[in-house]
Design an enzyme around this catalytic site. Sequence first.
Site, PDB file in Angstrom:
ATOM      1  N   SER A 158     -10.060  -0.420   4.452  1.00  0.00           N
ATOM      2  CA  SER A 158      -9.203  -0.673   5.620  1.00  0.00           C
ATOM      3  C   SER A 158      -8.645   0.648   6.142  1.00  0.00           C
ATOM      4  O   SER A 158      -8.015   1.394   5.388  1.00  0.00           O
ATOM      5  CB  SER A 158      -8.039  -1.586   5.242  1.00  0.00           C
ATOM      6  OG  SER A 158      -8.547  -2.834   4.842  1.00  0.00           O
ATOM      7  N   ARG A 218       0.831  -1.222   0.000  1.00  0.00           N
ATOM      8  CA  ARG A 218       0.000   0.000   0.000  1.00  0.00           C
ATOM      9  C   ARG A 218       0.858   1.262   0.000  1.00  0.00           C
ATOM     10  O   ARG A 218       0.527   2.245   0.656  1.00  0.00           O
ATOM     11  CB  ARG A 218      -0.963   0.045   1.211  1.00  0.00           C
ATOM     12  CG  ARG A 218      -1.858  -1.137   1.357  1.00  0.00           C
ATOM     13  CD  ARG A 218      -2.851  -1.304   0.212  1.00  0.00           C
ATOM     14  NE  ARG A 218      -3.489  -2.591   0.337  1.00  0.00           N
ATOM     15  CZ  ARG A 218      -3.038  -3.695  -0.283  1.00  0.00           C
ATOM     16  NH1 ARG A 218      -2.006  -3.641  -1.105  1.00  0.00           N
ATOM     17  NH2 ARG A 218      -3.646  -4.827  -0.114  1.00  0.00           N
ATOM     18  N   GLU A 234      -3.943   3.550   6.770  1.00  0.00           N
ATOM     19  CA  GLU A 234      -3.941   3.260   5.325  1.00  0.00           C
ATOM     20  C   GLU A 234      -4.693   4.390   4.618  1.00  0.00           C
ATOM     21  O   GLU A 234      -4.351   4.794   3.516  1.00  0.00           O
ATOM     22  CB  GLU A 234      -4.605   1.899   5.053  1.00  0.00           C
ATOM     23  CG  GLU A 234      -4.556   1.528   3.582  1.00  0.00           C
ATOM     24  CD  GLU A 234      -4.894   0.061   3.313  1.00  0.00           C
ATOM     25  OE1 GLU A 234      -4.577  -0.808   4.158  1.00  0.00           O
ATOM     26  OE2 GLU A 234      -5.491  -0.210   2.263  1.00  0.00           O
TER      27      GLU A 234
END
Length: 307
Positions: A223, A174, A293
Amino acid sequence: MTKVMLENLPQVRGEYKFDEPLSKHTWLGVGGKADVMFLPEDEADLQYFLQNKPQDIPVFIIGGGSNLLVRDGGIRGAVIKLSNRSFSKWQICEEKLYCGAGLKNFELKKILPQNGLSGLEFLCSIPGTIGGAFRSNAGCFGSDLAKVLHHARVMDASGHIFKVEPEDFHFAYRYSDFPQDWIILEVCLQSEQKSKQEIEAIIAQNDEYRKNHQPQGIRTAGSTFKNPEGFAAWRLIKEAGCDTLSIGGVKMSDQHCNFLQNDGTATAEQIEQLCEKIIEAVYKHSGVKMQMEVKRVGERLDNDGRS
Ligand SMILES: Cc1cc2nc3c(=O)[nH]c(=O)nc-3n(C[C@H](O)[C@H](O)[C@H](O)COP(=O)(O)OP(=O)(O)OC[C@H]3O[C@@H](n4cnc5c(N)ncnc54)[C@H](O)[C@@H]3O)c2cc1C
């Protein structure tokens, strides 16, 4: 941004929207206003804007807003959105899929099976655009954007267009270090040939997994925290007793406690406070420092409601 700066914006073919509420452009449904949102007509229009705007106007690029927590004070300067159809064109050449950065990942649900392109099915279930997926190295079901990226075309802050390779941006889980003021224009993805039926089956299986394991139809950004090395964020949250925390209209989802859920009344400030509270509580409980995130952008309001 001062009135004078706004008056000096270049004459473009696309559209300017002044004081545009960013809550309309984010999945979480929160966020203050952009001084101006610019919707370029095409690449040349975007280039003209960057080369002729007053230098002190900062620029931020927004995709589908599915990974953003825009603060209540909004974003100063210009927010660029590639929503014109000219940015979501696609074509296939030698088993490679060339997609405009504004293409919504969901649109791949039709494009992939119709053209027998496999290996990209994971992308279909991730909200947002191809540009946003590149920037965040979005992934799921064992793959991510970096694994399927062949090359991309990008524009830097002064409007120069060039080709970049996957190794240029240190892609990791990510993460990419793609400069914040550069713009992804087009992404070329590698694929392999499979039948329409096989591809549709993979897409259906992925959708089914999401339906069974993740909340649907809520105001969320997916998330909230990255999984720290060797840990699952949801488990850390649960073990620290944070799965039932709430502030105002925001709580963690009952179905998946790493997903935030805004009931429609939360402010960005409340969401950010809940995130900070969880990071602190998890750290106290397990010694693990979780990282967001979801990307936090824009300005917080002070106690008098000023940014
Ligand atoms: C229900 C739900 C499920 C999710 N599931 C997943 C998942 O499984 N895996 C996963 O990785 N993510 C997931 N996400 C998070 C999110 O969908 C991804 O991170 C997505 O790739 C963000 O794309 P976007 O277009 O919405 O980008 P935005 O949220 O608009 O922006 C994210 C970042 O990308 C930058 N950006 C956007 N477009 C461009 C461009 N053209 N050029 C340069 N920079 C750009 C922005 O400046 C920002 O820094 C989920 C989100 C939701 C709401």
